[in-house]
Design a protein around this motif. Structure first.
Motif, PDB file in Angstrom:
ATOM      1  N   GLY A  21       0.807  -1.219   0.000  1.00 42.71           N
ATOM      2  CA  GLY A  21       0.000   0.000   0.000  1.00 42.71           C
ATOM      3  C   GLY A  21       0.831   1.256   0.000  1.00 42.71           C
ATOM      4  N   VAL A  22       1.951   1.246   0.743  1.00 41.24           N
ATOM      5  CA  VAL A  22       2.817   2.428   0.793  1.00 41.24           C
ATOM      6  C   VAL A  22       3.436   2.697  -0.575  1.00 41.24           C
ATOM      7  N   GLY A  23       3.848   1.616  -1.284  1.00 38.40           N
ATOM      8  CA  GLY A  23       4.410   1.785  -2.628  1.00 38.40           C
ATOM      9  C   GLY A  23       3.424   2.442  -3.571  1.00 38.40           C
ATOM     10  N   ILE A  24       2.169   2.040  -3.454  1.00 36.65           N
ATOM     11  CA  ILE A  24       1.119   2.686  -4.246  1.00 36.65           C
ATOM     12  C   ILE A  24       0.889   4.111  -3.768  1.00 36.65           C
ATOM     13  N   HIS A  25       0.807   4.279  -2.442  1.00 37.05           N
ATOM     14  CA  HIS A  25       0.431   5.570  -1.867  1.00 37.05           C
ATOM     15  C   HIS A  25       1.427   6.678  -2.230  1.00 37.05           C
ATOM     16  N   THR A  26       2.729   6.385  -2.062  1.00 36.29           N
ATOM     17  CA  THR A  26       3.739   7.425  -2.281  1.00 36.29           C
ATOM     18  C   THR A  26       3.706   7.948  -3.711  1.00 36.29           C
ATOM     19  N   LEU A 151       7.785  -2.593  -4.355  1.00 38.71           N
ATOM     20  CA  LEU A 151       7.902  -2.979  -5.761  1.00 38.71           C
ATOM     21  C   LEU A 151       6.583  -3.547  -6.281  1.00 38.71           C
ATOM     22  N   THR A 152       5.971  -4.408  -5.465  1.00 40.36           N
ATOM     23  CA  THR A 152       4.677  -4.965  -5.848  1.00 40.36           C
ATOM     24  C   THR A 152       3.636  -3.856  -5.995  1.00 40.36           C
ATOM     25  N   GLY A 153       3.670  -2.915  -5.053  1.00 41.42           N
ATOM     26  CA  GLY A 153       2.734  -1.797  -5.119  1.00 41.42           C
ATOM     27  C   GLY A 153       2.928  -0.948  -6.358  1.00 41.42           C
ATOM     28  N   MET A 154       4.192  -0.714  -6.721  1.00 38.89           N
ATOM     29  CA  MET A 154       4.468   0.082  -7.923  1.00 38.89           C
ATOM     30  C   MET A 154       3.959  -0.621  -9.178  1.00 38.89           C
ATOM     31  N   LEU A 170      -5.361   4.184  -4.598  1.00 37.85           N
ATOM     32  CA  LEU A 170      -5.215   4.312  -3.151  1.00 37.85           C
ATOM     33  C   LEU A 170      -6.110   3.344  -2.378  1.00 37.85           C
ATOM     34  N   MET A 171      -7.140   2.785  -3.022  1.00 40.55           N
ATOM     35  CA  MET A 171      -7.985   1.798  -2.357  1.00 40.55           C
ATOM     36  C   MET A 171      -7.189   0.542  -2.009  1.00 40.55           C
ATOM     37  N   ILE A 172      -6.156   0.227  -2.792  1.00 38.62           N
ATOM     38  CA  ILE A 172      -5.303  -0.922  -2.461  1.00 38.62           C
ATOM     39  C   ILE A 172      -4.540  -0.647  -1.171  1.00 38.62           C
ATOM     40  N   ASP A 173      -4.102   0.600  -0.968  1.00 43.23           N
ATOM     41  CA  ASP A 173      -3.433   0.980   0.279  1.00 43.23           C
ATOM     42  C   ASP A 173      -4.355   0.722   1.470  1.00 43.23           C
ATOM     43  N   ILE A 174      -5.627   1.058   1.317  1.00 39.42           N
ATOM     44  CA  ILE A 174      -6.606   0.829   2.385  1.00 39.42           C
ATOM     45  C   ILE A 174      -6.721  -0.660   2.704  1.00 39.42           C
ATOM     46  N   GLY A 260       4.905   7.259 -16.802  1.00 40.05           N
ATOM     47  CA  GLY A 260       4.797   6.777 -15.430  1.00 40.05           C
ATOM     48  C   GLY A 260       5.621   5.544 -15.141  1.00 40.05           C
ATOM     49  N   TRP A 261       5.831   4.693 -16.147  1.00 43.90           N
ATOM     50  CA  TRP A 261       6.562   3.468 -15.855  1.00 43.90           C
ATOM     51  C   TRP A 261       8.027   3.742 -15.532  1.00 43.90           C
ATOM     52  N   TYR A 262       8.574   4.884 -15.998  1.00 46.89           N
ATOM     53  CA  TYR A 262       9.943   5.244 -15.623  1.00 46.89           C
ATOM     54  C   TYR A 262      10.040   5.584 -14.139  1.00 46.89           C
ATOM     55  N   VAL A 263       9.003   6.225 -13.593  1.00 41.89           N
ATOM     56  CA  VAL A 263       8.978   6.512 -12.151  1.00 41.89           C
ATOM     57  C   VAL A 263       9.062   5.200 -11.379  1.00 41.89           C
ATOM     58  N   ALA A 264       8.207   4.249 -11.743  1.00 41.77           N
ATOM     59  CA  ALA A 264       8.204   2.957 -11.065  1.00 41.77           C
ATOM     60  C   ALA A 264       9.532   2.225 -11.262  1.00 41.77           C
ATOM     61  N   ALA A 265      10.109   2.303 -12.467  1.00 44.80           N
ATOM     62  CA  ALA A 265      11.356   1.594 -12.745  1.00 44.80           C
ATOM     63  C   ALA A 265      12.517   2.158 -11.930  1.00 44.80           C
ATOM     64  N   LEU A 266      12.592   3.490 -11.812  1.00 44.65           N
ATOM     65  CA  LEU A 266      13.669   4.098 -11.021  1.00 44.65           C
ATOM     66  C   LEU A 266      13.516   3.777  -9.539  1.00 44.65           C
TER      67      LEU A 266
END
Length: 422
Positions: A21-26, A151-154, A170-174, A260-266
């Protein structure tokens, strides 16, 4: 090594769930605020306000957590996080444009309250219920569990944003916060934390005695000033990680067309750096190497300021994660060992207070320079970490662990060899 330590395994699982959830949230929050304001300073301001919120709550939460059962404090904080993220989702869905930003910022400050109390509870729970022979390994695996979940969240975020919105992500974070709270609440603890039965009188006494508790603790450690310097240095690793999370979005916008995928990749590369370091903690997590790891983080920020190619960017993020885990693990484990039995949560609060103070003081600086230019933002982060590295040099030379040589051998935190005064 942790195979027979049920508490350690359950906590690592719970942290992994929560960090999905934190990976998704941030990243979702960064994207949400950047999309609505067009400036990286908005997310930097959220991080600053979270640091201020930590400064407000942590003086009380240390004595309070020391007086309560750490398992239930941790679980209740998970429920509090669930409600707060749900509030952010509701506000973002109902208020379009920049009108929702002040409300999202305010809710994020409340989120910081639950997160910091939860960390104090984790510090105490680890100190009391995880076998001390496994302490260093467990503390390094906390970072691995967090990064694996992130990583899973991203990855989930990338899939969700393909068809949905950041608010829906963000519902996944919940959901993950709820699962984490449930998993921790079901742990069976056998060790006694020495807490009196819970009552209104116990809570009142813990809060009312806050000043006296802090005074006694500070007096106890006043002869070892390097302990307080170590507490201050804890801010460095977190400011650095938060700085990268703030700057990775404008970095992607400038060099990769905002994909967006570059954000997750970095961010994933940073996580892989931490995971790689976790396999070498026996050799790399040591007092003498602490300044090296802080200098490496400064160097990674400098590479990002100078580099204009994807190779440099990904190399810098890997180096950043690798160095970050090593310095963070040594500081966390050493402070757990320094804290007396009745001071575990208060030591955690001091550490988190330093992190909150560092965030509140330094993230506005990074945000200010990032507004001027991306390179200036990374250079400000590099200069910040260079200052922390100077403090680490003193710790590496002067700190004398309270544990014995035998204990150090068991935990993997190696004391420095004697050095001449001055």
């Amino acid at each position: 090594m942790l195979r027979n330590d049920r508490v350690a395994r359950t906590m690592l699982g719970a942290i992994t769930l929560s960090s999905v959830g934190v990976g998704i949230h941030t990243l979702a929050m960064g994207q949400l605020l950047y999309g609505r304001t067009g400036s990286p300073s908005a997310f930097a301001f959220v991080l600053t306000l979270q640091g201020v919120a930590a400064l407000c709550v942590l003086p009380v939460c240390g004595p309070l957590v020391d007086a309560l059962n750490s398992k239930w404090v941790y679980a209740l904080c998970g429920l509090g996080r669930t409600g707060t993220v749900l509030l952010i989702v509701g506000v973002a869905a109902l208020m379009p444009g920049t009108g929702a930003v002040p409300w999202i910022v305010a809710a994020s400050a409340l989120l910081a309250v639950f997160d910091n109390v939860e960390r104090s509870a984790l510090f105490k729970l680890t100190a009391h219920h995880v076998d001390q022979d496994h302490a260093t390994r467990f503390n390094s695996l906390i970072g691995v569990a967090f990064q694996a979940g992130a990583l899973t969240g991203m990855a989930l975020l990338g899939l969700i944003l393909t068809w949905g919105t950041a608010e829906q992500a963000l519902m996944i974070d919940i959901l993950m916060s709820l699962c984490c709270a449930l998993a921790v609440s079901r742990i069976r603890l056998t060790a006694n934390e020495g807490n009196p039965p819970l009552s209104a009188r116990v809570l009142t006494k813990a809060v009312a005695g806050t000043v006296g508790e802090w005074r006694r603790m500070l007096v106890r450690y006043r002869g070892d000033r390097t302990v307080f310097l170590m507490i201050l240095l804890c801010a460095g690793d977190f400011v650095f990680a938060l700085g990268l999370s703030t700057l990775v979005i404008p970095l992607t916008a400038e060099f990769y067309g905002g994909q967006g995928w570059y954000v997750a990749a970095l961010e994933a590369t940073f996580a892989f750096g931490m995971i790689s370091a976790s396999f070498l903690t026996r050799h790399l997590v040591s007092q003498r190497l602490l300044p090296v790891w802080l200098c490496c983080q400064a160097g990674a920020a400098a590479l990002l300021a100078l580099g204009a190619t994807s190779t440099v960017h990904f190399l810098a993020f890997f180096l950043a994660g690798f160095a970050n885990l090593n310095s963070l693990t040594w500081l966390l484990t050493s402070l757990q060992q320094c804290a007396a039995e009745g001071d575990k949560a208060k030591m955690a609060s001091l550490r988190l207070l330093a992190i909150g103070l560092g965030t509140a003081a330094l993230m506005p600086v990074v945000g200010h320079f990032a507004t001027a230019s991306l390179g200036a933002g990374f250079w400000s982060l590099a200069a910040t970490m260079a200052l922390f590295a100077l403090g680490a040099v003193r710790v590496a030379r002067r700190h004398r662990p309270r544990n014995t040589e035998a204990g150090a051998a068991r935990t993997g935190v190696r004391p420095a060899a004697p050095v001449a005064a001055g």
